[in-house]
Design an enzyme around this catalytic site. Structure first.
Site, PDB file in Angstrom:
ATOM      1  N   ARG A 173       0.795  -1.194  -0.070  1.00 34.23           N
ATOM      2  CA  ARG A 173      -0.193   0.082   0.003  1.00 34.23           C
ATOM      3  C   ARG A 173       0.931   1.219   0.154  1.00 34.23           C
ATOM      4  O   ARG A 173       1.203   1.696   1.000  1.00 34.23           O
ATOM      5  CB  ARG A 173      -0.826   0.138   1.134  1.00 34.23           C
ATOM      6  N   TYR A 192      -1.911 -21.760   8.030  1.00 33.07           N
ATOM      7  CA  TYR A 192      -1.302 -20.757   9.047  1.00 33.07           C
ATOM      8  C   TYR A 192       0.040 -20.925  10.017  1.00 33.07           C
ATOM      9  O   TYR A 192       1.279 -20.678   9.740  1.00 33.07           O
ATOM     10  CB  TYR A 192      -2.078 -19.559   9.653  1.00 33.07           C
TER      11      TYR A 192
HETATM   12  P1  NDP Z   1      -0.573  -6.586   9.881  1.00 31.43           P
HETATM   13  O1  NDP Z   1      -1.622  -6.893   9.223  1.00 31.43           O
HETATM   14  O2  NDP Z   1      -1.130  -5.280  10.823  1.00 31.43           O
HETATM   15  O3  NDP Z   1       0.532  -6.259   9.111  1.00 31.43           O
HETATM   16  C1  NDP Z   1       0.777  -7.062   8.074  1.00 31.43           C
HETATM   17  C2  NDP Z   1       1.778  -6.475   7.252  1.00 31.43           C
HETATM   18  O4  NDP Z   1       2.490  -7.294   6.299  1.00 31.43           O
HETATM   19  C3  NDP Z   1       1.459  -5.296   6.494  1.00 31.43           C
HETATM   20  O5  NDP Z   1       2.290  -4.240   6.287  1.00 31.43           O
HETATM   21  C4  NDP Z   1       1.076  -5.471   5.091  1.00 31.43           C
HETATM   22  O6  NDP Z   1       1.365  -4.680   4.125  1.00 31.43           O
HETATM   23  C5  NDP Z   1       2.282  -6.540   4.910  1.00 31.43           C
HETATM   24  N1  NDP Z   1       1.885  -7.761   4.044  1.00 31.43           N
HETATM   25  C6  NDP Z   1       0.991  -8.649   3.832  1.00 31.43           C
HETATM   26  N2  NDP Z   1       1.107  -9.222   2.708  1.00 31.43           N
HETATM   27  C7  NDP Z   1       2.154  -8.699   1.902  1.00 31.43           C
HETATM   28  C8  NDP Z   1       2.637  -8.905   0.713  1.00 31.43           C
HETATM   29  N3  NDP Z   1       2.402  -9.811  -0.199  1.00 31.43           N
HETATM   30  N4  NDP Z   1       3.754  -8.153   0.348  1.00 31.43           N
HETATM   31  C9  NDP Z   1       4.065  -7.116   0.970  1.00 31.43           C
HETATM   32  N5  NDP Z   1       3.759  -6.737   2.283  1.00 31.43           N
HETATM   33  C10 NDP Z   1       2.513  -7.805   2.715  1.00 31.43           C
HETATM   34  O7  NDP Z   1      -0.254  -7.596  10.708  1.00 31.43           O
HETATM   35  P2  NDP Z   1       0.793  -8.025  11.962  1.00 31.43           P
HETATM   36  O8  NDP Z   1       1.658  -6.595  12.145  1.00 31.43           O
HETATM   37  O9  NDP Z   1       0.231  -8.546  13.171  1.00 31.43           O
HETATM   38  O10 NDP Z   1       1.603  -8.814  11.424  1.00 31.43           O
HETATM   39  C11 NDP Z   1       3.126  -8.916  11.076  1.00 31.43           C
HETATM   40  C12 NDP Z   1       3.777 -10.196  11.301  1.00 31.43           C
HETATM   41  O11 NDP Z   1       3.730 -10.841  12.379  1.00 31.43           O
HETATM   42  C13 NDP Z   1       3.064 -11.360  10.339  1.00 31.43           C
HETATM   43  O12 NDP Z   1       4.182 -12.113   9.778  1.00 31.43           O
HETATM   44  C14 NDP Z   1       2.247 -12.151  11.250  1.00 31.43           C
HETATM   45  O13 NDP Z   1       2.047 -13.456  10.936  1.00 31.43           O
HETATM   46  C15 NDP Z   1       3.086 -12.040  12.498  1.00 31.43           C
HETATM   47  N6  NDP Z   1       2.375 -12.339  13.834  1.00 31.43           N
HETATM   48  C16 NDP Z   1       1.211 -11.513  14.059  1.00 31.43           C
HETATM   49  C17 NDP Z   1       0.784 -11.706  15.356  1.00 31.43           C
HETATM   50  C18 NDP Z   1      -0.763 -11.152  15.768  1.00 31.43           C
HETATM   51  O14 NDP Z   1      -1.309 -11.596  16.712  1.00 31.43           O
HETATM   52  N7  NDP Z   1      -1.083  -9.802  15.433  1.00 31.43           N
HETATM   53  C19 NDP Z   1       1.233 -12.646  16.184  1.00 31.43           C
HETATM   54  C20 NDP Z   1       2.336 -13.523  15.739  1.00 31.43           C
HETATM   55  C21 NDP Z   1       3.014 -13.068  14.612  1.00 31.43           C
HETATM   56  P3  NDP Z   1       0.527  -4.463   2.822  1.00 31.43           P
HETATM   57  O15 NDP Z   1      -0.852  -5.054   2.997  1.00 31.43           O
HETATM   58  O16 NDP Z   1       0.281  -2.867   2.518  1.00 31.43           O
HETATM   59  O17 NDP Z   1       1.250  -5.253   1.893  1.00 31.43           O
HETATM   60  C1  8X3 Z   2      -0.507 -14.981  15.458  1.00 30.77           C
HETATM   61  C2  8X3 Z   2      -0.808 -15.352  16.463  1.00 30.77           C
HETATM   62  O1  8X3 Z   2      -2.318 -17.064  17.656  1.00 30.77           O
HETATM   63  O2  8X3 Z   2      -3.443 -15.547  16.129  1.00 30.77           O
HETATM   64  O3  8X3 Z   2       0.508 -15.505  14.602  1.00 30.77           O
HETATM   65  O4  8X3 Z   2      -1.940 -17.443  15.409  1.00 30.77           O
HETATM   66  S1  8X3 Z   2      -2.252 -16.344  16.435  1.00 30.77           S
END
Ligand code: NDP
Ligand code: 8X3
Length: 253
Positions: free
Chosen positions: A35, A153
């Protein structure tokens, strides 16, 4: 010397918070995501707030050519990359294996595993040439323990865990640190994406939990990065106080 960090998926959640934290610490911050408008707004905000140098790169981590093109462009703008945070990722859907949407599966595997690999493949040689660097992989508690309907996932995050260990071994001779941060439930846009825009379901996921915040993960990323040169966090798991594992949480009204 001013250091440079590259953070994938910095348009929201952990990535944005990490970008903010490192901008505050004086790093040149390279932020990526699909984005472009959000990247531009974050750049403006960080430049104004912290006087930071912010470089934006709009690409989809699933697209090998876009990744290569963006990193080639980046190399013309910065001398080195000190830290790569492999953060871009998502969950799409929450279904039992026999009912799962195969498009969701492709999306998660292509983003969380192949995307992480494509970016790493571009950056690791730079770090090798520098004889230093730090790769921080954002895993999950889902990388450690599978939960009901989390199947694909969780599998992608188990893969990130394996790749984190593999990178640590392969890059050992080159003075490159490799760390994983494995967060539990954190209220970002993660569940909004998982539940395809269902804001109520996303909100309910965290009700009564006092979940992790994106800033908590940014603080931990900074802690990992700021350790002395001879110290490397290999693997770090963090949850909110109300979560003991993927399977055990306590909700408080
Ligand atoms: P968000 O949805 O807030 O952020 C995800 C980010 O990933 C966005 O900036 C998005 O940007 C980017 N993204 C997704 N797909 C693509 C793509 N194809 N190309 C480029 N960028 C991409 O989620 P989180 O901050 O929570 O997630 C970040 C990471 O943390 C992930 O790997 C998630 O699996 C992991 N995680 C999250 C947890 C949670 O509970 N929130 C816990 C544990 C791990 P855009 O859409 O602009 O491309
Ligand atoms: C994100 C944490 O527990 O929602 O990775 O899968 S959980």
């Amino acid at each position: 010397m001013k250091k440079t960090i590259l953070i994938t998926g910095a348009t929201s959640g952990f990535g944005k918070a990490i970008a903010t934290r490192f901008a505050k610490e004086g790093y040149t911050v390279c932020i990526t995501g699909r984005r472009a408008e959000r990247l531009a707004a974050i750049k403006e905000e960080l430049e104004k707030e912290y006087g930071a140098t912010v470089i934006t790169l709009t690409f989809d981590v699933r697209n090998k050519e876009q990744v290569a093109e963006a990193i080639t462009k980046l190399k013309q703008q910065v001398d080195r990359i000190d830290i790569l945070v492999n953060n871009a990722g998502l969950a799409s859907g929450l279904s039992s294996i026999e009912e799962g949407d195969t498009d969701d599966w492709d999306l998660m595997i292509d983003t969380n595993v192949k995307g992480l690999l494509y970016v790493t493949r571009q950056i690791a040689p730079l770090m090798k040439a520098q004889a230093s660097g730090h790769i921080i992989n954002i895993g999950s508690t889902a990388a450690k323990q599978v939960y009901k309907n989390g199947n694909v996932y969780c599998a992608t995050k188990f893969a990130v865990d394996a790749l984190n260990q593999a990178m640590r071994i392969d890059l050992l001779p080159y003075g490159i640190k490799v760390s994983s941060i494995n967060p539990g439930m954190a209220e970002t846009e993660f569940s909004l994406v998982r539940f395809k825009g269902d804001a109520e379901r996303a909100k309910n996921t965290y009700a009564g939990l006092n979940p992790l915040r994106a800033e908590d993960i940014a603080d931990i990323a900074w802690f990992c990065a700021a350790l002395p040169p001879h110290v490397c966090i290999n693997d770090l798991t963090v949850t909110c106080l109300t979560q003991a594992s993927s399977l055990y949480t306590i909700k408080k009204p």
